[in-house]
Design an enzyme around this catalytic site. Sequence first.
Site, mmCIF file in Angstrom:
data_model
loop_
_atom_site.group_PDB
_atom_site.id
_atom_site.type_symbol
_atom_site.label_atom_id
_atom_site.label_comp_id
_atom_site.label_asym_id
_atom_site.label_seq_id
_atom_site.Cartn_x
_atom_site.Cartn_y
_atom_site.Cartn_z
ATOM 1 N N ALA A 10 76.312 38.040 70.988
ATOM 2 C CA ALA A 10 77.411 39.008 71.164
ATOM 3 C C ALA A 10 78.783 38.362 71.304
ATOM 4 O O ALA A 10 79.748 39.053 71.643
ATOM 5 C CB ALA A 10 77.150 39.941 72.345
ATOM 6 N N ALA A 11 78.901 37.061 71.016
ATOM 7 C CA ALA A 11 80.241 36.442 71.067
ATOM 8 C C ALA A 11 81.140 37.102 70.019
ATOM 9 O O ALA A 11 82.275 37.486 70.305
ATOM 10 C CB ALA A 11 80.130 34.944 70.789
ATOM 11 N N GLY A 12 80.601 37.270 68.795
ATOM 12 C CA GLY A 12 81.383 37.912 67.728
ATOM 13 C C GLY A 12 81.669 39.368 68.062
ATOM 14 O O GLY A 12 82.760 39.876 67.792
ATOM 15 N N ASP A 13 80.708 40.049 68.656
ATOM 16 C CA ASP A 13 80.914 41.458 69.016
ATOM 17 C C ASP A 13 82.008 41.585 70.070
ATOM 18 O O ASP A 13 82.860 42.474 70.002
ATOM 19 C CB ASP A 13 79.613 42.061 69.564
ATOM 20 C CG ASP A 13 78.505 42.067 68.516
ATOM 21 O OD1 ASP A 13 78.831 42.127 67.317
ATOM 22 O OD2 ASP A 13 77.326 42.014 68.907
HETATM 23 O O1 RIB Z 1 75.404 40.589 67.614
HETATM 24 C C1 RIB Z 1 74.390 40.495 68.580
HETATM 25 C C2 RIB Z 1 73.444 41.647 68.443
HETATM 26 O O2 RIB Z 1 72.792 41.548 67.212
HETATM 27 C C3 RIB Z 1 72.363 41.691 69.471
HETATM 28 O O3 RIB Z 1 72.728 42.391 70.624
HETATM 29 C C4 RIB Z 1 71.197 42.308 68.721
HETATM 30 O O4 RIB Z 1 70.892 43.604 69.147
HETATM 31 C C5 RIB Z 1 71.604 42.294 67.264
HETATM 32 O O5 RIB Z 1 71.932 43.539 66.840
#
Ligand code: RIB
Length: 309
Positions: free
Chosen positions: A252-255
């Site tokens: 989730a760094a990119g998110d």
């Molecule tokens: O970008 C990370 C996410 O990718 C995770 O939380 C996982 O659910 C996948 O969708």
Amino acid sequence: MATHGKLAVLGSINADHILNLPAFPRPGETLQGDHYQVAFGGKGANQAVAAGRAGAQLSFIACVGDDAIGERIRQQLVQDKIDTAPVSVIAGEATGVALIFVNAEGENVIGIYPGANAALTPERVRAQQATIADADALLMQLETPLESVMAAAKIARAHGTQVIVNPAPACALPDSLLAMIDVITPNETEAEALTGVRVDSDEKAAEAAQILHHKGIGRVLITLGSRGVWFSEQGRGERIAGFRVKAVDTIAAGDTFNGALLVALLEQQPLPAAIRFAHAAAAIAVTRRGAQPSVPWREEIDRFLAAQE
Ligand code: RIB
């Protein structure tokens, strides 16, 4: 701090099953892990949570299954300051699942079962037309059906809502979708899938960005891992370095980068400052385990940035 505009996020919701191991198992090999956790994830939900915790006013268009974890996730999204009215509960479906291995270096490999995410159809998207039309910006990824991403982009364009796409996971996209995007944020792998250019230097990042500009995208941000971000606007590009931290888990760094970036853009921060803000949020996230458990709140991001000065 309240943002100056409204955000709509459209995307996936997953329950992440995360196993930390010394190394990734090879085919046929069984390895024992040293930490296991079920955490809330999904690229759409992670980006919505990152934006919510950083101060956005936002609605989230998504689907969960009619299971217990789906209900717990919806309750958590409300705690994270997200309007969940556009989250549909799909009868007879399971909430999306991600199976994730994390190695000692904090890298990950992920396998996904879409479950309810596959039910985010163009019809369900069109039912949320008012939410998209009312927003200043629409942020999407590619863990939900592509035809629904297209449908949402069309609604956004028709109503003057900016379209931002984080094209993850990597895949080629039709020119008709690329032409509707205002801001795109691929990583190196995703940029290569979109342009055919192997992004292994600043020059190659500039070349990939030019191709995306020619497809009609005004702002291109290519994330380069520990090297930062190549950003390109009207054909002029520059690399903005990230912050050095000890990464324990890059899930989730990119998110987190994308959610925080949108908050800064809606606050009308200039693009380099917005990227720095997003870098700070992502830097904090990689020092913690899990997807949403690692996402920082606004106070933490501001404190981190103040400590750099
Ligand atoms: O970008 C990370 C996410 O990718 C995770 O939380 C996982 O659910 C996948 O969708």
